[in-house]
Design a protein around this motif. Structure first.
Motif, PDB file in Angstrom:
ATOM      1  N   UNK A  34       0.873  -1.170   0.000  1.00 27.61           N
ATOM      2  CA  UNK A  34       0.000   0.000   0.000  1.00 27.61           C
ATOM      3  C   UNK A  34       0.909   1.218   0.000  1.00 27.61           C
ATOM      4  N   UNK A  35       0.807   2.029  -1.040  1.00 27.55           N
ATOM      5  CA  UNK A  35       1.606   3.242  -1.159  1.00 27.55           C
ATOM      6  C   UNK A  35       0.667   4.439  -1.093  1.00 27.55           C
ATOM      7  N   UNK A  36       0.906   5.318  -0.118  1.00 23.80           N
ATOM      8  CA  UNK A  36       0.017   6.446   0.125  1.00 23.80           C
ATOM      9  C   UNK A  36       0.714   7.732  -0.295  1.00 23.80           C
ATOM     10  N   UNK A  37       0.072   8.477  -1.156  1.00 29.50           N
ATOM     11  CA  UNK A  37       0.609   9.720  -1.699  1.00 29.50           C
ATOM     12  C   UNK A  37       0.643  10.815  -0.640  1.00 29.50           C
ATOM     13  N   UNK A  38       1.447  11.824  -0.889  1.00 29.45           N
ATOM     14  CA  UNK A  38       1.519  12.984  -0.007  1.00 29.45           C
ATOM     15  C   UNK A  38       0.479  14.015  -0.395  1.00 29.45           C
ATOM     16  N   UNK A  39       0.685  15.231   0.033  1.00 34.27           N
ATOM     17  CA  UNK A  39      -0.241  16.292  -0.340  1.00 34.27           C
ATOM     18  C   UNK A  39      -0.661  17.166   0.816  1.00 34.27           C
ATOM     19  N   UNK A  42      -4.271  17.553   2.319  1.00 35.60           N
ATOM     20  CA  UNK A  42      -5.111  16.746   1.432  1.00 35.60           C
ATOM     21  C   UNK A  42      -5.014  15.261   1.783  1.00 35.60           C
ATOM     22  N   UNK A  43      -4.086  14.932   2.664  1.00 38.90           N
ATOM     23  CA  UNK A  43      -3.984  13.562   3.151  1.00 38.90           C
ATOM     24  C   UNK A  43      -5.263  13.109   3.829  1.00 38.90           C
ATOM     25  N   UNK A  44      -6.066  14.065   4.271  1.00 44.00           N
ATOM     26  CA  UNK A  44      -7.349  13.728   4.882  1.00 44.00           C
ATOM     27  C   UNK A  44      -8.231  12.977   3.884  1.00 44.00           C
ATOM     28  N   UNK A  45      -8.151  13.348   2.624  1.00 44.99           N
ATOM     29  CA  UNK A  45      -8.920  12.632   1.596  1.00 44.99           C
ATOM     30  C   UNK A  45      -8.433  11.187   1.487  1.00 44.99           C
ATOM     31  N   UNK A  46      -7.120  10.995   1.559  1.00 46.25           N
ATOM     32  CA  UNK A  46      -6.570   9.635   1.524  1.00 46.25           C
ATOM     33  C   UNK A  46      -7.063   8.830   2.716  1.00 46.25           C
ATOM     34  N   UNK A  47      -7.053   9.454   3.877  1.00 43.40           N
ATOM     35  CA  UNK A  47      -7.508   8.762   5.083  1.00 43.40           C
ATOM     36  C   UNK A  47      -8.967   8.339   4.943  1.00 43.40           C
ATOM     37  N   UNK A  48      -9.784   9.224   4.422  1.00 40.34           N
ATOM     38  CA  UNK A  48     -11.209   8.895   4.277  1.00 40.34           C
ATOM     39  C   UNK A  48     -11.403   7.728   3.307  1.00 40.34           C
ATOM     40  N   UNK A  67       3.359  -4.526   3.183  1.00 43.12           N
ATOM     41  CA  UNK A  67       4.198  -3.347   3.367  1.00 43.12           C
ATOM     42  C   UNK A  67       3.347  -2.107   3.138  1.00 43.12           C
ATOM     43  N   UNK A  68       3.449  -1.133   4.042  1.00 45.53           N
ATOM     44  CA  UNK A  68       2.708   0.124   3.915  1.00 45.53           C
ATOM     45  C   UNK A  68       3.732   1.253   3.906  1.00 45.53           C
ATOM     46  N   UNK A  69       3.709   2.062   2.842  1.00 38.92           N
ATOM     47  CA  UNK A  69       4.669   3.153   2.691  1.00 38.92           C
ATOM     48  C   UNK A  69       3.939   4.412   2.249  1.00 38.92           C
ATOM     49  N   UNK A  73       2.766  13.609   3.668  1.00 40.12           N
ATOM     50  CA  UNK A  73       1.613  13.341   4.529  1.00 40.12           C
ATOM     51  C   UNK A  73       1.256  11.857   4.513  1.00 40.12           C
ATOM     52  N   UNK A  74       1.448  11.220   3.376  1.00 39.39           N
ATOM     53  CA  UNK A  74       1.173   9.786   3.275  1.00 39.39           C
ATOM     54  C   UNK A  74       2.059   8.958   4.187  1.00 39.39           C
TER      55      UNK A  74
END
Length: 121
Positions: A34-39, A42-48, A67-69, A73-74
């Motif tokens: 799982x790769x989570x973008x920054x921003x 705007x990371x709140x949108x990723x969290x939601x 693996x989670x990276x 913000x991600x």
């Protein structure tokens, strides 16, 4: 640089991940990342979005990945998930971090995004 065959690359990746304690993989034997973008805020949108995925999975999100990276913000979100936090707890921690890690202007952006989110519900 010759990386070798795809099988060589796959084996090298599995050995590298084993250093970090990542063992096994999905049913296909692959590594689930799982790769989570920054921003910034705007990371709140990723969290939601991650929260909705976790809800649909019916189990903690981190259990679905080897693996989670993340970046920026991600990476804050990834750090929480990697430590076994549920997405709701990551969101709480993220909101605290945003207020300290980003400028006051960014904190205002977070408040605006939360207000807009509530209006959509």
């Amino acid at each position: 640089i010759d990386a070798g065959t795809p099988d060589d690359v796959f084996c090298a990746a599995r050995r590298a991940l084993a250093v970090f304690g990542v063992q096994g993989g999905g049913r296909s034997g692959g590594v689930r990342v799982l790769s989570i973008d920054g921003g910034g805020v705007k990371g709140l949108a990723s969290i939601r979005m991650l929260g909705e995925i976790e809800r649909r999975l019916g189990r903690p999100l981190h259990e679905a990945f080897d693996l989670v990276v993340g970046t920026s913000a991600g990476s804050m979100i990834a750090a929480g998930l990697s430590q076994g936090m549920c997405v709701a707890d990551c969101e709480k921690a993220y909101k605290v971090l945003v207020r300290t890690a980003f400028s006051k202007m960014r904190a205002k952006d977070l408040a605006r995004l939360e207000t807009e989110q509530q209006q959509l519900q």
